[in-house]
Design a protein around this motif. Structure first.
Motif, mmCIF file in Angstrom:
data_model
loop_
_atom_site.group_PDB
_atom_site.id
_atom_site.type_symbol
_atom_site.label_atom_id
_atom_site.label_comp_id
_atom_site.label_asym_id
_atom_site.label_seq_id
_atom_site.Cartn_x
_atom_site.Cartn_y
_atom_site.Cartn_z
ATOM 1 N N ARG A 198 -70.410 -28.623 52.090
ATOM 2 C CA ARG A 198 -71.614 -28.300 52.858
ATOM 3 C C ARG A 198 -71.701 -26.792 53.029
ATOM 4 O O ARG A 198 -70.695 -26.122 53.256
ATOM 5 N N ALA A 258 -72.645 -23.565 55.131
ATOM 6 C CA ALA A 258 -72.749 -23.191 56.542
ATOM 7 C C ALA A 258 -73.826 -22.141 56.768
ATOM 8 O O ALA A 258 -74.580 -22.200 57.743
ATOM 9 N N GLU A 296 -68.678 -24.629 54.643
ATOM 10 C CA GLU A 296 -68.081 -25.014 55.921
ATOM 11 C C GLU A 296 -66.558 -24.942 55.898
ATOM 12 O O GLU A 296 -65.928 -24.827 56.948
#
Length: 524
Positions: A289, A291, A308
């Motif tokens: 993912r 961030a 992330e």
């Protein structure tokens, strides 16, 4: 159970088996046990020189059967009659146990073999669930290559009392060493990341070493895949970073409106997208993912994409194709009873509510199709639509109204999901015209009320609409030079696969145009 055509296909596949395997059935006097006996007997008869069958198993879960290599004790078990979507899981387990190599990266196999600990996975699934096979196959892959992993695929239809006792109301549902582990589709790398301590840190270190990209695409759905193909064909260094490849298509059962493809299933379509992207040598990074994004800041500079896990990727241009996710009702009880009665995939979870009363929230195409699908399985369906009329295509509305066990309410505002603390047992809704409140007893509710763009990490980076969509122009430019966007995450109307793919192609062409008009950064 297996017709001659299937047996002929199995015979061809079994030519790939290089080491003898045994099927060991642990049976009782149930109907499911008789079906397992028949299946095991017929599979073994296809290749008797390579596959043997026994019916003296002592596995604690009955009925079930184990697949193991002769001389080994592999923890591959089916407490199921793996037909339907799970027939492929059976075939792959047989091939892997028989020595045929799986199509996974060598480092994944090494990570599986190096797992430190004892892992007993129980995967609850249904034979109609198109998300379940990926999870079942991932668990069995680990069980084949690591003797400390045990993996049992359990058909909830054969063990309904346990389904009730464990409060399992969504599949796939995975338990590890007797405790809840996860729900929904999971890839093997995702599972490994959860059980392999230190994996995230090692992965971040590896990603930090990646060379800068000319184009970095965030999102692996149809828009991201199309963008990757178009960019890579320009001969520039292209990468994709995504949580999973395929995006929403992985949760779509049937696709029948994509040009040149008469009909297909979502996961199959997603696999085709990934295969094409890999064909062009795109660097694919999944299970990650993003961030934040720090734009280049100056012509010829590089944007920094921070993940992330702390890793940072550099790119001269970025294409945002993060798509959208199912919209929640945002009422009390929804989060508390998610996977405990609150569901979002009727194809996956519908069979768990066989003979029960359920509701569907949403009167668009998705909601009406879900209600039609469920009506053939459950006792009754109550469809609730907030507006004053259903918004689905008329042919679907007519079909829905013809079904005797469906009740339709418009001007219906859902106010609460209620339950006993363990599972949902009812729903509260209010008539927006009369003000009357209703509290029907229900075993489940399927939420089908549209999509939310995945843009939370972009607030303050690019301009967003009041709905959270990325605002773009006709050429997929965002408000920030060098950052482009495509697909369901943008303001482009009509969230369709074909439109997303077209927009992704357009975004890649625009990114290439940006690159050739912008000086490259000086070599270090």
């Amino acid at each position: 159970m297996l017709d001659d055509s299937i047996k002929a296909q199995l015979a061809a596949y079994f030519e790939r088996i290089t080491q003898p395997i045994t099927l060991i059935a642990s049976l009782d006097d149930s109907e499911g046990a008789q079906q397992i006996r028949e299946l095991v007997t017929e599979v073994a008869a296809v290749a008797p020189a390579k596959i043997s069958a026994r019916f003296d198993g002592s596995f604690e879960r009955r009925p079930s059967f184990q697949i193991t290599r002769v001389g080994h004790d592999m923890g591959v078990h089916f407490a199921a009659v793996p037909m339907g979507h799970e027939f492929t899981s059976l075939l792959l387990a047989l091939l892997w146990a028989g020595g045929h190599p799986p199509k996974v990266e060598p480092e994944v196999l090494e990570q599986i073999k190096g797992l430190d600990g004892d892992f007993a996975f129980d995967t609850w699934m249904s034979l109609t669930c198109h998300n379940c096979p990926d999870v079942v196959q991932a668990m069995h892959l680990m069980a084949v290559f690591n003797p400390r992993v045990r993996a049992v695929a359990i058909d909830g239809g054969l063990f309904q009392q346990e389904v009730e006792d464990r409060q399992i109301m969504a599949v796939p549902s995975v338990f590890l060493n007797g405790a809840p582990f996860g729900n929904g589709r999971m890839e093997v790398a995702e599972i490994l990341a959860k059980i392999d301590t230190g994996a995230a840190k090692r992965e971040a270190a590896k990603l930090n070493e990646r060379a800068p990209y000319e184009v970095l695409i965030i999102g692996g759905g149809p828009a991201g895949a199309a963008a990757a193909v178009y960019a890579a064909r320009k001969g520039i260094r292209t990468g994709i970073v995504a949580e999973r490849f395929g995006g929403q298509t992985m949760d779509t059962l049937g696709i029948e409106n994509y040009p040149s493809v008469l009909e297909t299933e979502g996961p199959k379509f997603a696999a085709g997208l990934e295969a094409q992207v890999r064909h062009y040598g795109v660097d694919i990074i999944t299970l990650q993912r993003v961030a934040k994004i720090d734009p280049a800041g100056e012509a010829g500079g590089q944007a920094t994409v921070t993940l992330e896990n702390g890793a940072q990727l550099k790119a001269r241009s970025v294409i945002l194709a993060t798509g959208a996710r199912w919209r929640n009702m945002n009422v009390p009880g929804e989060a508390e009873y998610r996977t405990k009665g609150v569901a979002y995939c009727p194809h996956c979870d519908g069979p768990l509510f066989k003979g029960k009363d359920v509701a569907v929230i949403g009167g668009g195409n998705s909601g009406v199709e879900a209600a039609i699908d469920l009506a053939g399985v459950v006792k009754s369906v109550t469809l609730l639509e907030f507006a004053d009329q259903l918004k689905a295509d008329q042919v679907l509305v007519d079909k829905l109204k013809s079904m005797p066990n469906v009740t339709i309410h418009v001007n219906a505002q859902t106010t609460e999901v209620v339950g006993d603390g363990q599972k949902m047992n009812g729903l509260k809704w209010k008539d927006r015209v009369t003000g009357d409140e209703h509290s029907p007893a229900l075993a489940g509710v399927f939420v089908q009320i549209g999509l939310v763009p995945n843009t939370e990490f972009l607030k303050g980076t690019v301009e967003l609409s009041r709905f959270g969509e990325i605002i773009i122009d006709a050429k997929c430019h965002t408000s920030v030079p060098g950052i482009f966007a495509a697909g369901d995450v943008t303001t482009v109307p009509y969230k369709q696969i074909v439109i997303a793919a077209g927009e992704g192609s357009k975004a890649a062409l625009s990114a290439f145009d940006h690159l050739i008009r912008t000086p490259a950064p000086a070599a270090a």
